[in-house]
Every structure is written in C-alpha cells, then in structure tokens.
Design a protein around this motif. Structure first.
Motif, PDB file in Angstrom:
ATOM      1  N   VAL A   1       5.947  -2.762  11.193  1.00  0.00           N
ATOM      2  CA  VAL A   1       5.050  -1.611  11.030  1.00  0.00           C
ATOM      3  C   VAL A   1       5.833  -0.312  11.237  1.00  0.00           C
ATOM      4  O   VAL A   1       5.732   0.622  10.435  1.00  0.00           O
ATOM      5  N   THR A   2       6.625  -0.248  12.288  1.00  0.00           N
ATOM      6  CA  THR A   2       7.399   0.963  12.577  1.00  0.00           C
ATOM      7  C   THR A   2       8.402   1.252  11.478  1.00  0.00           C
ATOM      8  O   THR A   2       8.542   2.395  11.027  1.00  0.00           O
ATOM      9  N   ARG A   3       9.109   0.229  11.041  1.00  0.00           N
ATOM     10  CA  ARG A   3      10.111   0.415   9.987  1.00  0.00           C
ATOM     11  C   ARG A   3       9.481   0.958   8.706  1.00  0.00           C
ATOM     12  O   ARG A   3      10.008   1.875   8.077  1.00  0.00           O
ATOM     13  N   LEU A   4       8.328   0.426   8.330  1.00  0.00           N
ATOM     14  CA  LEU A   4       7.660   0.902   7.116  1.00  0.00           C
ATOM     15  C   LEU A   4       7.239   2.359   7.247  1.00  0.00           C
ATOM     16  O   LEU A   4       7.381   3.148   6.305  1.00  0.00           O
ATOM     17  N   SER A   5       6.717   2.723   8.391  1.00  0.00           N
ATOM     18  CA  SER A   5       6.294   4.102   8.602  1.00  0.00           C
ATOM     19  C   SER A   5       7.477   5.060   8.436  1.00  0.00           C
ATOM     20  O   SER A   5       7.361   6.102   7.781  1.00  0.00           O
ATOM     21  N   LEU A   6       8.608   4.699   8.998  1.00  0.00           N
ATOM     22  CA  LEU A   6       9.793   5.535   8.883  1.00  0.00           C
ATOM     23  C   LEU A   6      10.376   5.511   7.473  1.00  0.00           C
ATOM     24  O   LEU A   6      10.743   6.553   6.929  1.00  0.00           O
ATOM     25  N   ASP A   7      10.459   4.344   6.869  1.00  0.00           N
ATOM     26  CA  ASP A   7      11.031   4.220   5.527  1.00  0.00           C
ATOM     27  C   ASP A   7      10.239   5.005   4.492  1.00  0.00           C
ATOM     28  O   ASP A   7      10.805   5.604   3.584  1.00  0.00           O
ATOM     29  N   TYR A   8       8.915   4.973   4.607  1.00  0.00           N
ATOM     30  CA  TYR A   8       8.053   5.625   3.620  1.00  0.00           C
ATOM     31  C   TYR A   8       7.564   6.992   4.078  1.00  0.00           C
ATOM     32  O   TYR A   8       6.844   7.663   3.349  1.00  0.00           O
ATOM     33  N   GLN A   9       7.951   7.420   5.278  1.00  0.00           N
ATOM     34  CA  GLN A   9       7.472   8.673   5.862  1.00  0.00           C
ATOM     35  C   GLN A   9       5.958   8.782   5.714  1.00  0.00           C
ATOM     36  O   GLN A   9       5.412   9.780   5.261  1.00  0.00           O
ATOM     37  N   LEU A  10       5.301   7.715   6.127  1.00  0.00           N
ATOM     38  CA  LEU A  10       3.851   7.583   6.008  1.00  0.00           C
ATOM     39  C   LEU A  10       3.298   7.174   7.367  1.00  0.00           C
ATOM     40  O   LEU A  10       3.773   6.201   7.957  1.00  0.00           O
ATOM     41  N   PRO A  11       2.330   7.903   7.883  1.00  0.00           N
ATOM     42  CA  PRO A  11       1.766   7.508   9.173  1.00  0.00           C
ATOM     43  C   PRO A  11       1.122   6.129   9.101  1.00  0.00           C
ATOM     44  O   PRO A  11       0.335   5.857   8.184  1.00  0.00           O
TER      45      PRO A  11
ATOM     46  N   MET B   1       0.829  -1.206   0.000  1.00  0.00           N
ATOM     47  CA  MET B   1       0.000   0.000   0.000  1.00  0.00           C
ATOM     48  C   MET B   1       0.864   1.256   0.000  1.00  0.00           C
ATOM     49  O   MET B   1       0.582   2.215  -0.726  1.00  0.00           O
ATOM     50  N   ALA B   2       1.905   1.263   0.818  1.00  0.00           N
ATOM     51  CA  ALA B   2       2.796   2.426   0.880  1.00  0.00           C
ATOM     52  C   ALA B   2       3.452   2.676  -0.471  1.00  0.00           C
ATOM     53  O   ALA B   2       3.560   3.827  -0.920  1.00  0.00           O
ATOM     54  N   GLU B   3       3.873   1.620  -1.136  1.00  0.00           N
ATOM     55  CA  GLU B   3       4.532   1.761  -2.439  1.00  0.00           C
ATOM     56  C   GLU B   3       3.593   2.264  -3.519  1.00  0.00           C
ATOM     57  O   GLU B   3       4.032   2.852  -4.500  1.00  0.00           O
ATOM     58  N   SER B   4       2.288   2.071  -3.339  1.00  0.00           N
ATOM     59  CA  SER B   4       1.323   2.537  -4.339  1.00  0.00           C
ATOM     60  C   SER B   4       1.201   4.055  -4.346  1.00  0.00           C
ATOM     61  O   SER B   4       0.731   4.637  -5.307  1.00  0.00           O
ATOM     62  N   ASP B   5       1.604   4.693  -3.256  1.00  0.00           N
ATOM     63  CA  ASP B   5       1.531   6.150  -3.108  1.00  0.00           C
ATOM     64  C   ASP B   5       0.093   6.674  -3.244  1.00  0.00           C
ATOM     65  O   ASP B   5      -0.124   7.794  -3.679  1.00  0.00           O
ATOM     66  N   ASN B   6      -0.876   5.848  -2.860  1.00  0.00           N
ATOM     67  CA  ASN B   6      -2.292   6.219  -2.948  1.00  0.00           C
ATOM     68  C   ASN B   6      -2.901   6.583  -1.606  1.00  0.00           C
ATOM     69  O   ASN B   6      -4.095   6.870  -1.546  1.00  0.00           O
ATOM     70  N   PHE B   7      -2.115   6.560  -0.528  1.00  0.00           N
ATOM     71  CA  PHE B   7      -2.684   6.704   0.805  1.00  0.00           C
ATOM     72  C   PHE B   7      -1.998   7.822   1.590  1.00  0.00           C
ATOM     73  O   PHE B   7      -0.792   8.017   1.475  1.00  0.00           O
TER      74      PHE B   7
END
Length: 154
Positions: free
Chosen positions: A104-114, A70-76
């Motif tokens: 979960v934490t790593r993804l939030s930081l890697d993608y700068q996405l809440p 979902m993060a990689e889709s850049d739709n959220f």
C-alpha cells in the motif's frame, strides 16, 4: 493508537473527489463494518455516491494489486485500503501485515496518490470489533484530507 488525539483538520470537502475503496473479504464481518463506516463518512464529507468505486478482493495480500489497477486508471483522487488481519498462531500474521502494508505504501509513493491504509492488525477479534467503526471513518477522513492537500500543492 486507538483513541489517540488525531488533531483537527481544516474543513474537509469531498464534493469534487473520486474515491476508490478496496476491501478484503477475509474477516468479512469486520471489513464490512469498516466499509460501512468508511462509506458513511465519505458521504458526510460530500463525496457523491456515484464517485465512490468499491471493489472486493479475497484478502489483505490482494489489496495492493487492486489498488494498483485503480491508480493506473487515473480516475481517482484518493484510494482507501480496508482489511483485517488478526494474529494467529503462526508467522503468517507478520507476513500478511508487513507485505500488505508495504504494498500500500509503495503504491502511494509510486503513483503520488493518497492511499488511506485501514488494513487493521489486531491481536484478537475483540480488538478488531472495537476498532472497526473508528478506523473505517478515519480512512475516509484521511483520503479526503490528503486528496485536498495534494491538489493544493500541485
């Protein structure tokens, strides 16, 4: 902490937000209740039904990979992780709790996405039932607040 003083956020407005929810099916009665409470709170905050994407995965360890897609889709504007891990008699509880949380934490930081993490960890089913509605709603509030904050900071 259950029943903790969480403070008060400014008026939260989700009207322009796109939110993704990843729900683990394991302990499904609890995760369904988390999802129902979460969705209801998102709608209360103005998030449009058509802007909520909700997917299911087998368990908490699978949540991060769906969040990543979902993060990689850049739709959220924000994502929400829902799951329930109840302590058993083996070390598996710690493994699942630690690894899913770290993912979960790593993804939030890697993608700068809440990413609001509502993968609850409890000692028993009664504790999970006691938390399912509050934690589902909390996740929605966190997602909207953090999406708005990051937008304001950019």
């Amino acid at each position: 902490m259950f029943g903790a003083d969480k403070g008060t956020a400014d008026k939260l407005d989700g009207t322009k937000l796109h939110i993704g929810i990843v729900q683990a099916r394991f302990n499904e009665s609890i995760t369904n209740a988390l999802a129902t409470a979460c969705r209801s709170a998102l709608l209360d905050l103005g998030v449009q039904e058509k802007h909520i994407t909700h997917v299911l995965v087998p368990g908490a360890l699978e949540v991060p990979v769906a969040l990543q897609a979902m993060a990689e889709s850049d739709n959220f504007d924000a994502l929400i992780a829902l799951g329930c891990i109840i302590r058993g008699e083996t070390y598996h509880f710690e493994l699942v709790a630690n690894e899913s949380g770290a993912g979960v934490t790593r993804l939030s930081l890697d993608y700068q996405l809440p990413i609001a993490n509502a993968i609850i960890t409890t000692e028993n089913l009664d504790q999970a039932i006691a938390r399912q509605t509050e934690k589902g709603r909390d996740a929605a509030y966190v997602a909207v607040e953090m999406a708005n904050l990051l937008e304001a900071l950019s």
